[in-house]
Design an enzyme around this catalytic site. Structure first.
Site, PDB file in Angstrom:
ATOM      1  N   ASP A  12       0.809  -1.218   0.000  1.00 12.58           N
ATOM      2  CA  ASP A  12       0.000   0.000   0.000  1.00 12.58           C
ATOM      3  C   ASP A  12       0.832   1.252   0.000  1.00 12.58           C
ATOM      4  OD1 ASP A  12      -0.033  -0.168   3.140  1.00 12.58           O
ATOM      5  OD2 ASP A  12      -1.322  -1.808   2.431  1.00 12.58           O
ATOM      6  N   LYS A  30      -4.814   2.795  -0.668  1.00  9.21           N
ATOM      7  CA  LYS A  30      -5.230   3.164   0.672  1.00  9.21           C
ATOM      8  C   LYS A  30      -4.758   4.560   1.053  1.00  9.21           C
ATOM      9  CE  LYS A  30      -6.234  -0.771   3.444  1.00  9.21           C
ATOM     10  NZ  LYS A  30      -5.440  -1.523   4.383  1.00  9.21           N
ATOM     11  N   MET A  82      -2.670   8.464  12.494  1.00  8.13           N
ATOM     12  CA  MET A  82      -3.741   8.980  11.629  1.00  8.13           C
ATOM     13  C   MET A  82      -4.464  10.144  12.289  1.00  8.13           C
ATOM     14  SD  MET A  82      -5.209   5.305  10.382  1.00  8.13           S
ATOM     15  CE  MET A  82      -4.981   4.477  11.940  1.00  8.13           C
TER      16      MET A  82
END
Ligand code: SAH
Length: 467
Positions: A250, A272, A385
């Site tokens: 990814d 992603k 995140m």
């Protein structure tokens, strides 16, 4: 070639080591492992040698060397710190045709001792012909990193099946091809991963159906690629990357790491971005199953560690359901990589006794965290995140009692050449992503430990003005 390489069979043979210091100890260990009957002559003994003596592994004469000590000796080693004495020992040995090694003076003796890499029963010996022991040691270190720790077990397993291979594949080329396949395939990988019983069963199975060499089922390697710096890959990750038939990776996996994947492997980018999954998770899961069913060795390469906010669990769930063999290789997670490379220890006796890894981006897209649990004294928060929820993060932490001037750091592209670290106070967090034009991937570390960066930063050359 300055010397003739050979391995001596000295099991049960008398070997003399003159000298009782740490250098002598280093010579005695391999002699003893090879089953030699070692006698040490020295007025004094290093603690390591004393321990061997107490364990009954060696004999000891507590005095200085006498030429008679060489009687009935198969080989001898002069390892005292007295150059002149070493030379006279060498002369005495040569006069009796006894092979002699003189430490730190290869030309004075008749044999040299190589640097060795041990994967019993496999032994690799390295010599620089006396030119540079440091060079041989460096080469040895390189080999150590390349050759899996369980390599010797592979040799032992193969040894058990040697006769069976001769019976099954009477033609030598055929036999060689079979072994090449086994030694680089799943059997080897299972052994390297410590799964000896499965490896043996699979090998047995390969013999049983020798007309078709490939196993029906492939295997999936769920591998953590670490936070970005390719040097942070594990040995196992690198090995599996070089063996895979197909790789699914990814966005988080740094290009420098993807470059290390076997050039012949098919590459499938599964994307992603934060809210723009280029291949839905379920499709990735299914793809892994399908590829393995085609008999392929499938590398699922993930950023950081597969089991930390990496959906690794979800991906192998379907594999397990479909009875596809898989292994999981841990990677250095972003919090660890970023903390080390930013000079921010996650725990510290004076500032933090615990550390939480949390996500600022929950499954349904909201940021709902157990705020009271996050606001605890002596605790570091590592937020993955989180850069899109900075205003909520700052507001809620302060609302739940965290001091507005708690130091925080945003670490961008941690461990890579592009790493940037921005330090400020919690109350100023909301506008930081815009103020510094923070790029992904980035994470936030919150807590008193951030202060330590002032002394401990070591990685980036250009630290930012806010530091
Ligand atoms: N499994 C990964 C995490 C995946 S979640 C791991 O163990 O690291 C993705 C988040 O990880 C990113 O949004 C970012 O917060 C963090 N991250 C991953 N690599 C990073 C890096 N090199 N620098 C800073 N943050 C990183």
């Amino acid at each position: 070639m300055k010397s003739f390489p050979a391995f001596l069979l000295i099991q049960g043979k008398a070997c003399l080591v003159v000298g009782g210091g740490s250098v002598a100890a280093r010579k005695i260990i391999p002699l003893s492992k090879a089953g030699a009957n070692v006698t040490v002559v020295s007025p004094e003994l290093h603690n390591d040698i004393k321990a061997m003596l107490e364990d009954g592994k060696i004999h000891y004469k507590q005095r200085t060397f006498q030429p008679d000590d060489l009687e009935n000796t198969a080989i001898a080693i002069a390892a005292t710190d007295d150059v002149v004495l070493n030379q006279s020992i060498a002369e005495a040995a040569k006069a009796r045709n006894i092979p002699i090694n003189v430490v730190n003076d290869p030309d004075a003796g008749t044999f040299i001792m190589p640097s060795i890499v041990e994967r019993d029963p496999v032994t690799i010996a390295v010599s620089s012909g006396g030119a540079s022991p440091v060079l041989s040691r460096l080469l040895r270190a390189r080999l150590e990193t390349m050759i899996p720790g369980n390599f010797g077990k592979l040799a032992s397993l193969v040894a058990q099946f040697r006769q069976r291979a001769i019976d099954t594949f009477p033609v030598i080329q055929q036999r060689r091809r079979f072994w090449e396949k086994i030694l680089q395939g799943q059997v080897a990988e299972l052994l390297f991963a410590g799964q000896e019983r499965r490896a043996e069963a699979l090998l047995q199975h390969q013999f049983d159906k020798h007309d078709s060499l490939a196993s029906d089922l492939g295997e999936v390697y769920l591998v953590g690629g670490g936070p970005g710096d390719p040097d942070l890959l594990t040995f196992r990750a690198l090995r599996l990357m070089q063996q895979a038939d197909v790789v699914l990776y990814d966005r988080l996996v740094a290009p420098a790491i993807v470059d290390l994947v076997n050039k012949d492997a098919e590459r499938i980018y599964v994307g992603k971005a934060r809210s723009n999954h280029s291949l839905p998770q379920q499709e990735i899961n299914q793809r892994l199953v399908d590829l393995a069913k085609e008999g392929k060795r499938v590398l699922r390469l993930k950023g950081g560690d597969p089991f930390i906010f990496g959906r690794g669990g979800e991906e192998i769930d379907l594999l397990a359901e479909n009875h596809i063999p898989f292994q999981v290789v841990p990677g250095i997670t972003a919090a660890n990589g970023c903390s080390s490379y930013a000079g921010i220890p996650l725990t510290h006796r004076d500032y933090a006794q615990s550390c939480l890894f949390i996500t600022g981006h929950l499954k349904d897209g909201t940021t709902e965290l157990n705020w009271p649990a996050l606001v605890q004294p002596g605790q570091t928060l590592a937020v993955y995140m989180g850069t899109h929820g900075v205003d909520i993060l700052s507001r809620e932490l302060i609302k739940h009692g965290m001091s507005p001037d708690t130091p925080i750091a945003i670490i961008q592209q941690g461990t890579t050449e592009m790493q940037q670290v921005y330090v400020d106070a919690l109350e100023n967090l909301p506008d930081m992503p815009d103020r510094f034009d923070v790029k992904p991937p980035s994470m936030i570390i919150i807590g008193e430990v951030v202060k330590l960066r002032q002394q401990l930063a070591w990685f980036e050359e250009n630290t930012t003005a806010t530091d």
